[in-house]
Motif scaffolding. Structure first.
Motif, short mmCIF file in Angstrom:
data_model
loop_
_atom_site.label_atom_id
_atom_site.label_comp_id
_atom_site.label_asym_id
_atom_site.label_seq_id
_atom_site.Cartn_x
_atom_site.Cartn_y
_atom_site.Cartn_z
N TRP A 88 0.82 -1.20 0.00
CA TRP A 88 0.00 0.00 0.00
C TRP A 88 0.85 1.26 0.00
CZ3 TRP A 88 -2.22 -1.40 5.39
CH2 TRP A 88 -1.71 -0.58 6.39
N TYR A 153 -7.29 0.81 1.72
CA TYR A 153 -6.48 1.65 2.61
C TYR A 153 -5.85 2.80 1.81
CZ TYR A 153 -6.57 -1.54 6.65
OH TYR A 153 -6.94 -2.29 7.73
N TRP A 156 -8.34 5.45 1.03
CA TRP A 156 -8.61 6.28 2.21
C TRP A 156 -7.49 7.31 2.41
CZ3 TRP A 156 -5.80 6.34 6.94
CH2 TRP A 156 -6.42 7.05 7.98
N GLU A 169 2.21 -0.99 5.35
CA GLU A 169 1.81 -2.26 5.95
C GLU A 169 3.07 -2.93 6.50
OE1 GLU A 169 -0.37 -6.34 4.36
OE2 GLU A 169 0.42 -4.86 2.95
N CYS A 216 -10.88 5.44 9.33
CA CYS A 216 -9.93 4.49 8.75
C CYS A 216 -10.60 3.13 8.54
CB CYS A 216 -8.73 4.33 9.68
SG CYS A 216 -7.50 3.17 9.03
N HIS A 218 -9.58 0.36 8.69
CA HIS A 218 -9.08 -0.69 9.59
C HIS A 218 -10.12 -1.05 10.65
CE1 HIS A 218 -5.86 -3.13 11.17
NE2 HIS A 218 -6.04 -2.64 12.40
#
Lengths: 233, 197
Positions: A88, A153, A156, A169, A216, A218
């Motif tokens: 990412w 991700y 975002w 990551e 996020c 996540h």
């Protein structure tokens, strides 16, 4: 009452006269008036002097060394350029590049502009989002699914624009190092729950950092985020 | 080559020789800064900061000038990739500075309010021998009149461009300029004389 507030039919035209912007008929009429009006003649003379003085106003450097403050504010940008490229991070780098090419500073400005009452960059700070992964977080995820997750991700982070300074990551594995009474120990990190990635973001204050963190992806995936302000020095 | 407002501005007579030999050097520093050279960006900053800071001070006031000036250079640093070298780097920065600073003035609320005139009180130095200078008088102008005055009389913009930038009519730009000039004249006279700078 100031002179400028007194009523005089010609008074508001004197500025345009000085600039040579009156139509010929009006200009001639005003000049006829000036021939009999000492007050307006004096104003015209003063305005000409004023216009000349304005054009000759010297520039003055700020009292303090503005570069030192600016240099400190520029530093958070460095990690973006130096960031390693993979997964990412590579997508982030691409996103950042696109943003910069299109005028990232404008995007950043518009984001900043949207913040109520905030008019300067100054202050603010950097915050680290540590992305924790509980046990079994990515169990059964295929490479294709993982790529889609990375994309999510990255997207975002792209939306954050210049507020996202860095992100990556973490690969599984790694080492744990500890100093003890019997000397330092190093051993391979066991698989399992832990920090799976991070983002470094710029925010005006903790409230904004929290707002950013709440969006996020996540969290939606079942992970949890540790939000830590970077110590300002 | 396009003239460079930061080096040879419309108001070039303002400080002849005070920015020596910066034309090509400024472009070279901008190119190096674009490649990430911070030392070059520092030279670029030092060569232009007096101009940008003065513009910020005149448009936004002394208190906000430092932050506003920094905002301009932060945007310049981030926006350097958008500088294609078609215009001189100084011209590009001047445009960026105007846009940034005018956005900041706009955020303080409506620029043009009739009530501002009633609130305007020219400075009255306690010491009659102390004269009010033009910079201080500009800072005390109502915001709308001050903005138009700075853009027109100090920066040399035409009424058409001012009107476009501020989303007002050309007539409003002219009337605000007239208002600013008359207020400044009064302020400078009441401040103890006709000294302008």
């Amino acid at each position: 009452m100031h002179d400028s507030q007194r009523q005089d039919p010609w008074r508001t035209r004197l500025s345009e006269y000085v600039d040579g912007e009156l139509a010929s008929g009006e200009r001639e009429a005003l000049e006829a008036h000036l021939a009999t009006c000492d007050g307006c003649t004096e104003v015209v003379r003063d305005l000409r002097e004023l216009v000349k003085a304005a054009r000759e106003l010297p520039d003055r450097a700020p009292a303090a060394d503005a570069w030192l403050a600016l240099r400190a504010a520029l530093e958070p940008r460095a990690p973006v350029a130096a960031r390693p490229h993979r997964s990412w991070a590579a997508l982030l780098a691409f996103a950042a590049g696109v943003l910069v090419t299109l005028g990232a500073w404008l995007a950043f400005a518009s984001i900043r502009d949207a913040r109520d009452g905030r008019e300067t960059v100054a202050a603010g700070g950097s915050y680290m989002l540590l992305l924790h992964e509980p046990e079994g977080f990515e169990n059964g995820t295929t490479p294709v699914e993982h790529a889609a997750i990375v994309e999510r991700y990255a997207s975002w982070a792209h939306e954050l624009g210049a507020r996202c300074l860095a992100g990556d990551e973490l690969a599984s594995g790694g080492w744990e190092l500890r100093a003890g009474s019997g000397g330092a120990s190093e051993h391979e990190r066991a698989s399992g729950p832990g920090i799976g990635g991070y983002f470094l973001v710029q925010a005006a204050d903790a409230s904004e950092a929290l707002r950013i963190a709440r969006t996020c992806p996540h969290l939606e995936r079942g992970g949890w985020i540790e939000l830590r302000p970077i110590q300002a020095h | 080559m396009e003239s460079d407002p930061l080096i040879q501005p419309a108001r070039a007579s303002a400080c002849p020789g005070s920015l020596p030999d910066r034309g090509t050097g400024l472009d070279a520093d901008a190119r190096a800064a674009l490649a990430g050279d911070l030392a070059a960006f520092e030279r670029f900053h030092r060569a232009t900061v007096a101009r940008v800071h003065s513009l910020a001070r005149r448009l936004l006031g002394t208190e906000r000038a430092d932050d506003a000036c920094q905002e301009v250079y932060l945007r310049a640093w981030r926006g350097l990739p958008s500088w294609r070298g078609e215009a001189a780097a100084g011209t590009w920065l001047h445009r960026l500075a105007l846009n940034t600073l005018l956005n900041l003035t706009a955020r303080a609320g409506p620029r043009f309010e009739d009530a501002e005139l009633a609130r305007y009180e020219p400075a009255r130095p306690s010491d009659p021998a102390q004269r009010l200078d033009l910079e201080a008088a500009i800072e005390r102008l109502p915001r709308g009149a001050r903005t138009v005055f700075v853009l027109h009389d100090v920066e040399g913009l035409e009424h058409g461009e001012i009107a476009a930038r501020l989303s007002i009519s050309v007539g409003t730009s002219k009337s605000q300029l007239s208002r600013a000039r008359l207020l400044l004249r009064d302020a400078l006279r009441e401040g103890g004389g006709k000294r302008h700078a």
